[in-house]
Design a protein around this motif. Structure first.
Motif, PDB file in Angstrom:
ATOM      1  N   SER A 139      18.274  67.334  28.400  1.00 47.36           N
ATOM      2  CA  SER A 139      18.666  68.298  29.410  1.00 47.36           C
ATOM      3  C   SER A 139      17.753  69.518  29.485  1.00 47.36           C
ATOM      4  CB  SER A 139      20.123  68.714  29.201  1.00 47.36           C
ATOM      5  OG  SER A 139      20.363  68.935  27.844  1.00 47.36           O
ATOM      6  N   PRO A 141      14.251  70.837  30.912  1.00 46.48           N
ATOM      7  CA  PRO A 141      13.233  70.368  31.847  1.00 46.48           C
ATOM      8  C   PRO A 141      11.920  70.074  31.124  1.00 46.48           C
ATOM      9  CG  PRO A 141      14.293  72.354  32.657  1.00 46.48           C
ATOM     10  CD  PRO A 141      14.784  72.146  31.269  1.00 46.48           C
ATOM     11  N   PHE A 143       8.828  70.396  31.849  1.00 46.65           N
ATOM     12  CA  PHE A 143       7.719  71.339  31.787  1.00 46.65           C
ATOM     13  C   PHE A 143       7.931  72.409  30.725  1.00 46.65           C
ATOM     14  CE2 PHE A 143      10.277  72.689  35.479  1.00 46.65           C
ATOM     15  CZ  PHE A 143      10.568  73.984  35.127  1.00 46.65           C
ATOM     16  N   PHE A 144       9.208  72.647  30.373  1.00 51.49           N
ATOM     17  CA  PHE A 144       9.412  73.636  29.327  1.00 51.49           C
ATOM     18  C   PHE A 144       9.052  73.107  27.952  1.00 51.49           C
ATOM     19  CE2 PHE A 144      11.681  76.195  32.406  1.00 51.49           C
ATOM     20  CZ  PHE A 144      11.014  77.382  32.156  1.00 51.49           C
ATOM     21  N   LEU A 147       5.231  73.183  28.109  1.00 47.39           N
ATOM     22  CA  LEU A 147       4.638  74.516  27.966  1.00 47.39           C
ATOM     23  C   LEU A 147       4.834  75.059  26.559  1.00 47.39           C
ATOM     24  CD1 LEU A 147       5.558  76.349  31.292  1.00 47.39           C
ATOM     25  CD2 LEU A 147       3.319  75.607  30.530  1.00 47.39           C
TER      26      LEU A 147
ATOM     27  N   CYS B  22       3.055  75.702  43.468  1.00 47.92           N
ATOM     28  CA  CYS B  22       4.481  75.815  43.281  1.00 47.92           C
ATOM     29  C   CYS B  22       4.840  76.117  41.843  1.00 47.92           C
ATOM     30  CB  CYS B  22       5.167  74.516  43.646  1.00 47.92           C
ATOM     31  SG  CYS B  22       5.363  74.371  45.399  1.00 47.92           S
ATOM     32  N   SER B  23       4.176  75.417  40.966  1.00 47.47           N
ATOM     33  CA  SER B  23       4.658  75.497  39.615  1.00 47.47           C
ATOM     34  C   SER B  23       4.045  76.649  38.849  1.00 47.47           C
ATOM     35  CB  SER B  23       4.366  74.199  38.897  1.00 47.47           C
ATOM     36  OG  SER B  23       2.992  73.968  38.988  1.00 47.47           O
ATOM     37  N   ASN B  24       2.773  76.828  38.990  1.00 44.28           N
ATOM     38  CA  ASN B  24       2.203  77.885  38.183  1.00 44.28           C
ATOM     39  C   ASN B  24       0.972  78.449  38.829  1.00 44.28           C
ATOM     40  OD1 ASN B  24       0.886  75.536  37.859  1.00 44.28           O
ATOM     41  ND2 ASN B  24       1.486  75.293  35.743  1.00 44.28           N
ATOM     42  N   ASN B  46       4.385  85.207  40.422  1.00 49.61           N
ATOM     43  CA  ASN B  46       5.815  85.343  40.473  1.00 49.61           C
ATOM     44  C   ASN B  46       6.322  86.587  39.759  1.00 49.61           C
ATOM     45  OD1 ASN B  46       8.550  84.649  40.531  1.00 49.61           O
ATOM     46  ND2 ASN B  46       8.326  83.782  38.498  1.00 49.61           N
ATOM     47  N   LYS B 437       6.499  79.862  46.216  1.00 48.16           N
ATOM     48  CA  LYS B 437       7.154  81.061  45.694  1.00 48.16           C
ATOM     49  C   LYS B 437       6.996  82.217  46.664  1.00 48.16           C
ATOM     50  CE  LYS B 437       7.172  80.042  40.922  1.00 48.16           C
ATOM     51  NZ  LYS B 437       6.314  80.001  39.749  1.00 48.16           N
TER      52      LYS B 437
ATOM     53  N   ILE C 261      15.272  77.968  37.278  1.00 42.62           N
ATOM     54  CA  ILE C 261      14.430  77.597  36.145  1.00 42.62           C
ATOM     55  C   ILE C 261      13.023  77.292  36.645  1.00 42.62           C
ATOM     56  CG2 ILE C 261      14.502  75.084  35.831  1.00 42.62           C
ATOM     57  CD1 ILE C 261      15.615  75.572  33.100  1.00 42.62           C
ATOM     58  N   ASP C 262      12.965  76.714  37.829  1.00 38.86           N
ATOM     59  CA  ASP C 262      11.688  76.326  38.392  1.00 38.86           C
ATOM     60  C   ASP C 262      10.851  77.543  38.767  1.00 38.86           C
ATOM     61  OD1 ASP C 262      10.207  73.976  39.127  1.00 38.86           O
ATOM     62  OD2 ASP C 262      10.283  74.778  41.158  1.00 38.86           O
ATOM     63  N   ALA C 263      11.539  78.661  39.031  1.00 36.73           N
ATOM     64  CA  ALA C 263      10.820  79.857  39.456  1.00 36.73           C
ATOM     65  C   ALA C 263      10.041  80.480  38.304  1.00 36.73           C
ATOM     66  CB  ALA C 263      11.794  80.875  40.041  1.00 36.73           C
ATOM     67  N   ALA C 264      10.200  79.951  37.114  1.00 29.79           N
ATOM     68  CA  ALA C 264       9.549  80.581  35.965  1.00 29.79           C
ATOM     69  C   ALA C 264       8.743  79.581  35.158  1.00 29.79           C
ATOM     70  CB  ALA C 264      10.606  81.237  35.080  1.00 29.79           C
ATOM     71  N   ASN C 265       8.189  78.585  35.840  1.00 27.37           N
ATOM     72  CA  ASN C 265       7.571  77.524  35.054  1.00 27.37           C
ATOM     73  C   ASN C 265       6.070  77.693  34.850  1.00 27.37           C
ATOM     74  OD1 ASN C 265       6.586  76.913  37.501  1.00 27.37           O
ATOM     75  ND2 ASN C 265       7.267  74.807  37.560  1.00 27.37           N
ATOM     76  N   LEU C 276      14.245  84.999  32.418  1.00 30.08           N
ATOM     77  CA  LEU C 276      14.305  84.299  33.698  1.00 30.08           C
ATOM     78  C   LEU C 276      14.625  82.823  33.507  1.00 30.08           C
ATOM     79  CD1 LEU C 276      11.293  85.764  35.737  1.00 30.08           C
ATOM     80  CD2 LEU C 276      13.710  86.359  35.868  1.00 30.08           C
ATOM     81  N   TRP C 277      14.155  82.232  32.419  1.00 34.10           N
ATOM     82  CA  TRP C 277      14.381  80.792  32.269  1.00 34.10           C
ATOM     83  C   TRP C 277      15.379  80.418  31.193  1.00 34.10           C
ATOM     84  CZ3 TRP C 277      12.971  78.687  27.583  1.00 34.10           C
ATOM     85  CH2 TRP C 277      12.027  79.396  26.822  1.00 34.10           C
ATOM     86  N   ILE C 284      22.329  74.796  31.955  1.00 33.41           N
ATOM     87  CA  ILE C 284      22.196  73.353  32.205  1.00 33.41           C
ATOM     88  C   ILE C 284      22.455  72.602  30.906  1.00 33.41           C
ATOM     89  CG2 ILE C 284      20.580  71.492  32.752  1.00 33.41           C
ATOM     90  CD1 ILE C 284      19.186  73.279  34.677  1.00 33.41           C
TER      91      ILE C 284
END
Lengths: 317, 580, 308
Positions: A139, A141, A143-144, A147, B22-24, B46, B437, C261-265, C276-277, C284
Motif C-alpha cells: 500500500s 506507492p 515511487f516512494f 525515491l 507531472c511527477s518531478n 511544486n 502541476k 501523494i502524487d503532488a509530492a513525488n 505533504l506526503w 492509505i
C-alpha cells in the motif's frame, strides 16, 4: 488434446484479428494525431504531412494497409523516432525483460515460501508480522519506495548507483559488464519484488489454508508422513493449482515494461517508450507494441489453461 | 537556423515530457533551452516557501570543490550532461523530437548562428550580403571547411541541403517551407522543375538564393545546418527520402563533436571532431546521458556534470549547499499565456478580457506558488529579448475592484447566486489545460479569484498535450493555457496574432506592424515597431500573459569556459569547455 | 463502513436461505471474537466518521488558498502543516478521504460482482456460454486500458459531463474493463469445485441450476472473493491516483489521497516537505491494512471448512 489445441489456435487467431481491429480503431479515435503535436504549423503544411503519413485516409483503409504490411512482416517506421518499429523493440524490450524476469522469479520464490509458512503457522506471531509487512509493501506507492531507496542507498550512502543500467561512459565488457548491470538492477528489482510479493503471498497463504484442511492431508499425516513432505509435496502442489493460471498472465508483463519503475530508476525499458509514443500518437509504434502484447496475452492464456489441465487432470479442457 | 528548428520541434515534445513533468519537474534535465521550453507548457516546481526570496541574479562559483563526488573527480577528459530523451534520429531537418535537435546541434554547425540577443553572427559562412530589396541572400563560406569524415564542404552541399527539404516526400518541419519561400521551390516540389530556380551556385565558396518575399528571419532560416551531398545525397532520387532514415544513426556533420556511440535509452557519446573549423574542442569526450525526470540524484552523486533547474529558492539553496557546483541564473526566452476564444461573443468584448486579466492573481500563481521561479509577463516577448519593453505597457496588477468595475461597464450584473449575468446568460468561463502541476495550481487559485469577481470558472484538464490541442482546435473553450517555444526572433512571439492561430482576433494595425517588423533588418527600426505592437496587444488583451520562467544552470565547478546562451543553450560555448 | 458490509450482505442475500442466514449470524458471532479483525473494523469505522464529519469541525474553509502561509511545517495552528498554496493539509486529507474511500469501495464492488458472476456462469454452464464469456474476456484482456481512458476523457468532455461526475463514470468503466482477470480466476476455482464430490452429489440429487450455482458453488468461492475484494480496495484507492494523474479522475482543486501523494513525488519535496506526503501515505496505508485485516477475519469465519 490435439483437437482442443487446434480449436484454441483458431480462436486465438480470431481473437487477435478482432483485437487488432479494435485496438486500431481505439488508437484512431484518440483525440489528436501525430501532426497535432505541432499545432503551430500552418494548415497547408499540416494537410501535406497528413497526406504523407496517410492520416487523411479512412480508418478502415489505414487498418487494411497496416494489416497487409504486418502480414508481410513489415511493421513500419516509428513516426517520432524514424526507426523501424522492430528495431526499437529490440533496443528496449530486453532491458525491460531482464528486470521483469528477475523480479518475477524472486517474487514467486518469496511468495511461495512465506505463504506456506504463514499458512502453516496461521495466527502465529510470524503470520501476523508477515501479513502486516506485506500490506505495508503493497500500500505504499512505488515511487516512494523507489525515491526512498535512491535517497538512502545511492545519494547518502553511495553504495548503489542512483539509476540507469551502466556507469555513464563505461566501456566494460564481459564479466565487468555483467557486474555493472547487476549492480544497477539491484534497486529496481528490490522495489518490483516488494510490490509484487504481497498479493501473491496472500494468495498462496489463502490457498494453502484451504488445502491443509482437506481430507487427503489429514490422511497423509495419519499415515505418518513427515510434516515437511506433507506440506511441500502434497499441500503445496494443490495450493499451487489456482496460482498456475497466474503464470500465463505474467507473460505479457514480462515484456511490457513498467512505466513508473523505469522512470524512477532511469532504466532504458519499453514502458517509457510506449508512454512517449502514446503521447505523440506515434501510431506504427503503438500498434506494433500493443499487438505484440496482445499476442503474448493470448499465448499466456493458452499456457494457463494447459498448465491447469496438467496440474489437475480432473479439469476437462 | 538550427535553434529555430529545435524550438519549433520542441512543441512536438511538449507532450511527451508529460510524465517527466507531472511527477518531478523540480529538475527537468534540461541541458538546453529546448527542454526547458517543453517543460514550460507542462509543469512548474511544486514547492515554495513563504520566506522572502533573495533573488539570484549573478552567477555563483562553487564554494568547495573538495566536496566533488569521487565519480566526477575521476573523469579527466569527459563531460556528462543530461538530456531527456534522444531517439536516435540525428539528421537535422528530419527530426521529430526536440531532444534529437539538441544532439544534432552538437554534431552540426550552421552557416549563420545567433548571439545572446538573437542577432545573426557568422558560423560556417564567413559573411553574407542581402540585396537591397531583401530578396537575394549571398553566403560566402569559410575556406577549407570540412565535414567530420574529412570531405570538403562547398556551395554544392548548401544547394543540396536546401533542395532536399523541397522534396515532396519530406516530412519534417523546416521553416524553409513554412516561413519563407525560396523562388522556384514550389515548382520543384510539385515535380515541375528539375532544380530550384532561386538557388545559384556562384563558386565553390559562394552561393546565392532568392526568396519570394522579404523576411527578417530569412537569414537565420536559410543559414541553417548543411548536409553533405556526397553522404546524404548518394542515393537521392526525387520523391523518395526513405533511405535517409538509415543514415540517421551515423551522422556526418560539421559541428564540434562527432558521434561515437548511441545507446538507446541510455547515452549519446561524442568524441571531439578534429575537422571542426574552429579547431578541435578542448575536451575529448562529451556525453548526453538520457535522464528522464529527476536529475538531482545524478548531480549529487557526480554521475552528471550539468543540470538545469527551476530557480526556486529551495533548489538554489540546495545547489549552493552541495558546494561543488557553479550556478548560473537565467530567464527563458519565451512566455506563457492564456488564450481567450475571441469567437465567443462574451469574450469579443475587450472590457471582459481586461477584467479577467485584472481579476487573476498572477503573482500568487506564477511567482509565489513557484517560489520565485517566474516573473509576471505582460507582453509577447521575454525580458531578455532585444525587443522587450515596459514603456506604455499596462502591468494589469491584481485588482478585483477594477475587474468588477469593468464587468459592470460591460453590462454584466451580479445575479442572485453571485454569478454575473447579461441577457439571461451567466458569465461562465470554460478553461482547458493539460494535466500538470502548473495547471493544478492555476485552477485552484483562478477558481477563487474569479468567484470573487462574480465569474464562474469551469476548469477541465486533459490527459496529455495532444488531447488538449484536439479540444482547442475544436473551438469548445473560452480560455486555454499554453506557452510558446523558445523565441528566436521577436516576430515569433507575435505571429499567432496575425496568422489566424488566435481565431476571432483581427486587428489590421497589428497585421500592418507585424509586416513592418519583418520588412527590415535594422534593429533600431524594428525595436520601435515592436514597441508599438506590444502596446496594442497589451491593451487588446487577446491573451492573458502569464509568466517568464526563471531557471538556474548548475554544473561541476571543474568545468571552465561554460556560458549559457538563452537561445542556443549550451552548444554555443561547448567547444570551449575544459576540465581543470 | 455501512457500504462494505452492505455490499457483502447484498451478494450473499441472493443466496440466502433460512438455514444459511443463521450460519451468517454464527459467523458474525465468531467474528466478534477475532480481536484483530474487530480492531480493523473499528479503524475503518473511525476513518469513515473522521473523513465524513471531521471537515465540519475544521476552521479552514474548503480549499481556501492562503499565499501568506505556503508550505509551512506542522504547527499548533495547522496540525499537519500547509501545502504549496497555503491550504491546511489536515482538512484536505479528510476531504480527500471521502472521495478515496467511496471510489475505492464502489469500484471494488462493481468489478467483483461482474467478474464473479460471469466467471461462475462460464464455469458452470461450460460449452457455448463459457466460450462466449471467456472469448470476450480474452479480447478485453488484450486491449490496453490507457487508450480507452484517453478516449473516454475526450468523449466525456464532448458530452459535457460535469466535471464532478466524471470520476464515477470513469470508475464504472474501469471496473467494466477490469472484470476479465477476476472472471478467469473465479472460473478456474469453480471448475475445481464443480468436480468435487458434493457437487456430483448435488447433480445426482437433481437440484436445479440456480440452486446449485448460488447455494453450493458461489458460497464456496466467497472466501477467495473476500480476499480479492479487500486487496482490490487498496488497489482501487491507488488506481484513482493514476486516473487523477492523467487528468481523468477528480479535477483539482478537489483533493484525493492519490493526488495529494502524487503532488509530492519528487526528490525535493520528498526531502524537504515530508508533511505533504506522509499524511496521505499513512492514511492509505493504515486504511488498506485495516480493510485487509478485517477481510482476513471475515474470510476465516465465513469459510465453512475452518474451525478453530
Amino acid at each position: 488434446m490435439s483437437t482442443y489445441l487446434m480449436r484454441r489456435l483458431m480462436y486465438m487467431i480470431l481473437i487477435l484479428l478482432g483485437a487488432s481491429l479494435l485496438i486500431f480503431l481505439l488508437y484512431a479515435m484518440m483525440p489528436g494525431d501525430f501532426v497535432t503535436n505541432n499545432f503551430k504549423l500552418p494548415a497547408e503544411r499540416k494537410a501535406e504531412l497528413r497526406e504523407i503519413y496517410g492520416l487523411n485516409k479512412p480508418v478502415l483503409e489505414r487498418y487494411m494497409n497496416w494489416m497487409n504490411n504486418a502480414f508481410h512482416g513489415n511493421f513500419g517506421f516509428s513516426l517520432s523516432q524514424q526507426k523501424p518499429v522492430l528495431t526499437l523493440f529490440n533496443d528496449y524490450i530486453w532491458n525491460s525483460f531482464l528486470l521483469a524476469i528477475t523480479s518475477t522469479f524472486f517474487t514467486w520464490l518469496l511468495a511461495v515460501v512465506i505463504g506456506v509458512v504463514a499458512a502453516y503457522k496461521q495466527y502465529s506471531w510470524f503470520d501476523t508480522m508477515v501479513m502486516i509487512f506485506i500490506f505495508a509493501a503493497m500500500s505504499i506507492p512505488s515511487f516512494f519506495i523507489g525515491l526512498f531507496l535512491i535517497k538512502i542507498m545511492a545519494v547518502d550512502l553511495k553504495w548503489l548507483p542512483p539509476g540507469g543500467m551502466l556507469v555513464t561512459g563505461s566501456n566494460a565488457t564481459g564479466m565487468e559488464y555483467i557486474k555493472e548491470v547487476v549492480h544497477h538492477m539491484f534497486l529496481p528489482v528490490v522495489v518490483m519484488t516488494l510490490l509484487g510479493v504481497g498479493s501473491l503471498t496472500r494468495y498462496f497463504r489463502s490457498n494453502m489454508l484451504d488445502v491443509i484442511r482437506q481430507d487427503f492431508i489429514r490422511t497423509a499425516r495419519a499415515k505418518g508422513m513427515k510434516e515437511r513432505v506433507v506440506l511441500y509435496r502434497h499441500a503445496l502442489r494443490n495450493a499451487m493449482l489456482p496460482a498456475i493460471t497466474l503464470i500465463g498472465f505474467e507473460l505479457p508483463g514480462l515484456f511490457g515494461g513498467s512505466l513508473i519503475i523505469e522512470k524512477i530508476f532511469n532504466w532504458p525499458g519499453i514502458g517509457q517508450l510506449y508512454m512517449q509514443s502514446f503521447t505523440v500518437r506515434d501510431y506504427p509504434l503503438l500498434m506494433g507494441f500493443t499487438m505484440f502484447i496482445a499476442i503474448l496475452t493470448v499465448i499466456g492464456t493458452l499456457i494457463s489453461d494447459i498448465l491447469y489441465h496438467v496440474a489437475d487432470p480432473r479439469v476437462k479442457l | 537556423m538550427k535553434k529555430l528548428l529545435i524550438t519549433l520541434l520542441s512543441i512536438t515534445m511538449a507532450s511527451s515530457i508529460l510524465l517527466a513533468a507531472c511527477s518531478n519537474d523540480s529538475s527537468t534535465p534540461a541541458s538546453n533551452s529546448t527542454q526547458t521550453s517543453a517543460a514550460d507548457t507542462k509543469g512548474t516546481e511544486n514547492s515554495s516557501t513563504t520566506t522572502a526570496t533573495t533573488e539570484l541574479t549573478a552567477p555563483i562559483a562553487a564554494s568547495d570543490l573538495s566536496k566533488l563526488p569521487a565519480q566526477a573527480q575521476k573523469r579527466t577528459d569527459t563531460i556528462i550532461v543530461g538530456l531527456t530523451d534522444p531517439s536516435g534520429a540525428f539528421t537535422p531537418y528530419f527530426q521529430q523530437s526536440g531532444y534529437d535537435g539538441n544532439v544534432s546541434s552538437v554534431l552540426y554547425a550552421s552557416l549563420v548562428t545567433v548571439d545572446d540577443k538573437g542577432l545573426p553572427i557568422p558560423d560556417l559562412a564567413e559573411k553574407w550580403d542581402i540585396s537591397s530589396d531583401g530578396l537575394t541572400y549571398t553566403f560566402h563560406l569559410r575556406k577549407e571547411l570540412k565535414f567530420s569524415d574529412g570531405t570538403p564542404l562547398t556551395a554544392e552541399d548548401v544547394a543540396f541541403t536546401w533542395t532536399l527539404i523541397h522534396d515532396k516526400s519530406y516530412d519534417g518541419q523546416s521553416e524553409l517551407l513554412t516561413t519563407i519561400a525560396i523562388k522556384g521551390g514550389k515548382a520543384y516540389k510539385e515535380g515541375k522543375a528539375k532544380s530550384i530556380e532561386g538557388i545559384k551556385i556562384i563558386d565553390p565558396q559562394t552561393i546565392a538564393v532568392t526568396i519570394e518575399k522579404p523576411n527578417a528571419k530569412g537569414l537565420t532560416i536559410l543559414g541553417s545546418e548543411i548536409l553533405s551531398k556526397a553522404y546524404y545525397g548518394k542515393d537521392y532520387t526525387f520523391g523518395s527520402l526513405d533511405y535517409i532514415k538509415k543514415l540517421h544513426a551515423t551522422p556526418v556533420g560539421t559541428g564540434p563533436y562527432k558521434l561515437e556511440k548511441f545507446i538507446p535509452g541510455q547515452e549519446v557519446r561524442f568524441v571531439a571532431n578534429e575537422f571542426y573549423y574552429k579547431g578541435k574542442p578542448k575536451t575529448e569526450h562529451f556525453i548526453y546521458k538520457t535522464t528522464e525526470g529527476d536529475t538531482w540524484q545524478f548531480i549529487e552523486t557526480g554521475e552528471q556534470d550539468y543540470g538545469s533547474f527551476q530557480a526556486t529558492q529551495e533548489n538554489i539553496d540546495k545547489l549552493k549547499g552541495l558546494g561543488f557546483l557553479n550556478i548560473i541564473p537565467y530567464t527563458a526566452n519565451n512566455y506563457g499565456y492564456l488564450q481567450f476564444n475571441l469567437e465567443h461573443p462574451t469574450l469579443k468584448d475587450k472590457k471582459v478580457r481586461q477584467a479577467l486579466t485584472y481579476g487573476l492573481d498572477r503573482k500568487t500563481i506564477y511567482v509565489d506558488a513557484n517560489q520565485g521561479a517566474g516573473q509576471i509577463a505582460n507582453i509577447p516577448a521575454s525580458p531578455i529579448a532585444w525587443s522587450y519593453t515596459e514603456e506604455g505597457i499596462n502591468p494589469y496588477n491584481y485588482d478585483p475592484e477594477k475587474a468588477k468595475q469593468l464587468l459592470d461597464e460591460a453590462g454584466w450584473k451580479e445575479g442572485a447566486d453571485g454569478i454575473r449575468e447579461k441577457d439571461g446568460q451567466k458569465l461562465k468561463i470554460h478553461f482547458i489545460g493539460s494535466k500538470s502541476k502548473a495547471t493544478d495550481i492555476f485552477i485552484a487559485v483562478a477558481k477563487e479569484n474569479y468567484t470573487a469577481i462574480g465569474v464562474q470558472l469551469e476548469a477541465e484538464q486533459f490527459a496529455d498535450f495532444n488531447a488538449q490541442i484536439a479540444k482547442f482546435e475544436s473551438g469548445d473553450f473560452d480560455l486555454v493555457s499554453f506557452s510558446t517555444p523558445i523565441l528566436g526572433d521577436p516576430s515569433d512571439g507575435v505571429i499567432s496574432f496575425v496568422n489566424g492561430e488566435v481565431k476571432g482576433y483581427d486587428n489590421p494595425k497589428v497585421k500592418e506592424l507585424y509586416e513592418k517588423g519583418l520588412a527590415t533588418s535594422d534593429i533600431e527600426a524594428r525595436k520601435a515597431v515592436y514597441k508599438e505592437l506590444y502596446q496594442i496587444i497589451n491593451d487588446d488583451a487577446p491573451y492573458i500573459f502569464t509568466s517568464y520562467r526563471k531557471l538556474v544552470v548548475a554544473y561541476n565547478g571543474r568545468i571552465e569556459g561554460l556560458s549559457i546562451s538563452p537561445l542556443r543553450g549550451l552548444s554555443a560555448s561547448l567547444p570551449d569547455w575544459k576540465l581543470k | 463502513m455501512s457500504s462494505i458490509t452492505g455490499g457483502l450482505a447484498d451478494t450473499k442475500q441472493t443466496a440466502a436461505s433460512p438455514i444459511r442466514s443463521s450460519l451468517w449470524r454464527q459467523a458474525f458471532r465468531r467474528l466478534r471474537k477475532n480481536k484483530l479483525a474487530m480492531a480493523g473494523l473499528a479503524f475503518i469505522v473511525f476513518m469513515f466518521l473522521v473523513c465524513f464529519f471531521g471537515p465540519l469541525f475544521s476552521p479552514y474553509a474548503n480549499n481556501k488558498i492562503n499565499p501568506a502561509i505556503m508550505n509551512q511545517a506542522p504547527s499548533f495552528k495547522h496540525w499537519l502543516g500547509t501545502d504549496l498554496l497555503g491550504r491546511d493539509v489536515l482538512t484536505r486529507l479528510l476531504q480527500a478521504g471521502r472521495i478515496s474511500l467511496t471510489v475505492g469501495i464502489a469500484s471494488m464492488i462493481i468489478s467483483v460482482i461482474i467478474g464473479s458472476i460471469l466467471g461462475a456462469v462460464a464455469a458452470y454452464y461450460r460449452g457455448i456460454v463459457d466460450q462466449i464469456i471467456m472469448r470476450i474476456a480474452d479480447l478485453l484482456l488484450t486491449i490496453p486500458s490507457l487508450p480507452i481512458l484517453f478516449i473516454l476523457g475526450a468523449l466525456l468532455s464532448e458530452w459535457k459531463v460535469p466535471v464532478e461526475y466524471r470520476m464515477y463514470i470513469v470508475m464504472l468503466m474501469l471496473s467494466f474493463v477490469g472484470w476479465p482477470g477476476l472472471a478467469r480466476l473465479v472460473r478456474s476455482q469453480m471448475l475445481t469445485i464443480r468436480e468435487r464430490e458434493y457437487m456430483q452429489a448435488a447433480i445426482v440429487l437433481g437440484l436445479n441450476d440456480r440452486r446449485k450455482l448460488f447455494n453450493h458453488m458461489i458460497p464456496n468461492i466467497v472466501p477467495l472473493l473476500i480476499v480479492i475484494s479487500t486487496l482490490s480496495i487498496g488497489g482501487a484507492i491507488l488506481s484513482e491516483s493514476v486516473l487523477s494523474f492523467f487528468g481523468l479522475g477528480v479535477m483539482p482543486p478537489t483533493p484525493t489521497w492519490g493526488n495529494m501523494i502524487d503532488a509530492a513525488n519528487n526528490l525535493i519535496d520528498f526531502e524537504q516537505h515530508p508533511w505533504l506526503w506522509i499524511p496521505p501515505g499513512v492514511a492509505i496505508f493504515t486504511t488498506v491494512i485495516a480493510i485487509n485485516i478485517f477481510g482476513d477475519g471475515l474470510r476465516d469465519v465465513l469459510d465453512p471448512k475452518q474451525k478453530k
